[in-house]
Enzyme design. Structure first.
Site, PDB file in Angstrom:
ATOM      1  N   CYS A  81       0.883  -1.029   0.089  1.00 25.36           N
ATOM      2  CA  CYS A  81      -0.189  -0.037   0.251  1.00 25.36           C
ATOM      3  C   CYS A  81       0.899   1.292   0.016  1.00 25.36           C
ATOM      4  O   CYS A  81       1.635   1.550  -1.082  1.00 25.36           O
ATOM      5  CB  CYS A  81      -0.952  -0.183   1.082  1.00 25.36           C
ATOM      6  SG  CYS A  81      -2.499   0.960   1.115  1.00 25.36           S
ATOM      7  N   HIS A 186      -3.934  -4.797   0.432  1.00 26.18           N
ATOM      8  CA  HIS A 186      -3.286  -5.512   1.569  1.00 26.18           C
ATOM      9  C   HIS A 186      -3.541  -6.856   1.484  1.00 26.18           C
ATOM     10  O   HIS A 186      -4.691  -7.270   2.127  1.00 26.18           O
ATOM     11  CB  HIS A 186      -4.204  -4.652   2.732  1.00 26.18           C
ATOM     12  CG  HIS A 186      -4.008  -3.245   2.980  1.00 26.18           C
ATOM     13  ND1 HIS A 186      -2.759  -2.744   3.989  1.00 26.18           N
ATOM     14  CD2 HIS A 186      -4.584  -2.167   2.556  1.00 26.18           C
ATOM     15  CE1 HIS A 186      -2.928  -1.701   3.994  1.00 26.18           C
ATOM     16  NE2 HIS A 186      -3.855  -1.079   3.063  1.00 26.18           N
ATOM     17  N   GLU A 188      -2.367  -8.543   3.745  1.00 25.99           N
ATOM     18  CA  GLU A 188      -2.695  -9.393   5.257  1.00 25.99           C
ATOM     19  C   GLU A 188      -4.068  -9.163   5.615  1.00 25.99           C
ATOM     20  O   GLU A 188      -4.592  -9.679   6.667  1.00 25.99           O
ATOM     21  CB  GLU A 188      -1.859  -8.527   6.327  1.00 25.99           C
ATOM     22  CG  GLU A 188      -2.439  -7.106   6.425  1.00 25.99           C
ATOM     23  CD  GLU A 188      -2.061  -5.903   5.385  1.00 25.99           C
ATOM     24  OE1 GLU A 188      -2.338  -4.760   5.847  1.00 25.99           O
ATOM     25  OE2 GLU A 188      -1.407  -6.377   4.428  1.00 25.99           O
TER      26      GLU A 188
END
Length: 205
Positions: A81, A186, A188
């Site tokens: 990001c 993202h 994660e």
């Protein structure tokens, strides 16, 4: 034992990334001092927040030159990001010069092309370079989670490895340049697709 360093410059969701690396059987280490870069085999630069604030924080913690050296020495790097955007030369979000590791700039979404700003939520991407280490075992249109109001414009489109279509704009969401990997989404927060990205990164040599 290969440690995956996650740079702590007080601008990121460190522990989401930390837990995701653990989930793919990597060994994460929070790096808050640039001297610790010598102890790790790969590094992740996550990020949420503004371009200028992130650069000032990296500068204040004396990370900029050691990080550039680490990348120049061919060590695997993943920007996430804002961590992707910081690699560029400049950003319309701020006045600071970027790290300048990759030739390109960060642009604000044009309201004539993009109706809903920021770009939040799940979107399917189009992989353009399957030779990127990040895309091992992927199909053509995986889904990932986004949250951003600015996007990367690369000078050299040949290093793009994926793009996304959002409203009436298509833009780069992943790049690969030798040891440098970066994504706008993202991983994660992107369920199994995101974990696969991180697993592929941990396997880079």
């Amino acid at each position: 034992m290969e440690l995956i360093g996650i740079i702590d410059y007080q601008m990121s969701n460190l522990y989401s990334v930390y837990k995701a690396i653990e989930e793919v059987n990597g060994i994460p280490k929070i790096i808050s001092n640039p001297k610790e870069l010598k102890t790790i085999s790969k590094v992740i630069l996550p990020g949420v927040g503004s371009f200028d604030s992130a650069l000032h924080s990296l500068q204040n913690k004396n990370f900029i030159e050691p990080l550039k050296t680490y990348i120049k020495n061919g060590m695997p790097f993943l920007g996430i990001c804002l961590g992707f955007q910081l690699l560029m030369q400049s950003s319309e979000e701020g006045k600071s010069e970027g790290l300048g590791i990759v030739r390109g700039r960060v642009k604000k979404f044009d309201k004539e092309l993009v109706k809903n700003i920021p770009h939040i939520g799940w979107n399917s991407i189009q992989i353009t370079n399957y030779n990127s280490p990040l895309w091992v075992n992927f199909n053509t249109s995986p889904w990932f989670y986004f949250i951003h109001s600015y996007y990367v414009y690369l000078d050299n489109k040949n290093i793009e490895s994926a793009f996304v279509q959002y409203d009436n704009l298509s833009f780069t969401v992943a790049m690969s340049l030798d040891n440098i990997m970066a994504v706008q989404f993202h991983p994660e927060k992107s369920s199994q697709s995101g974990l696969m990205i991180l697993k592929n990164f941990t396997k880079m040599s």
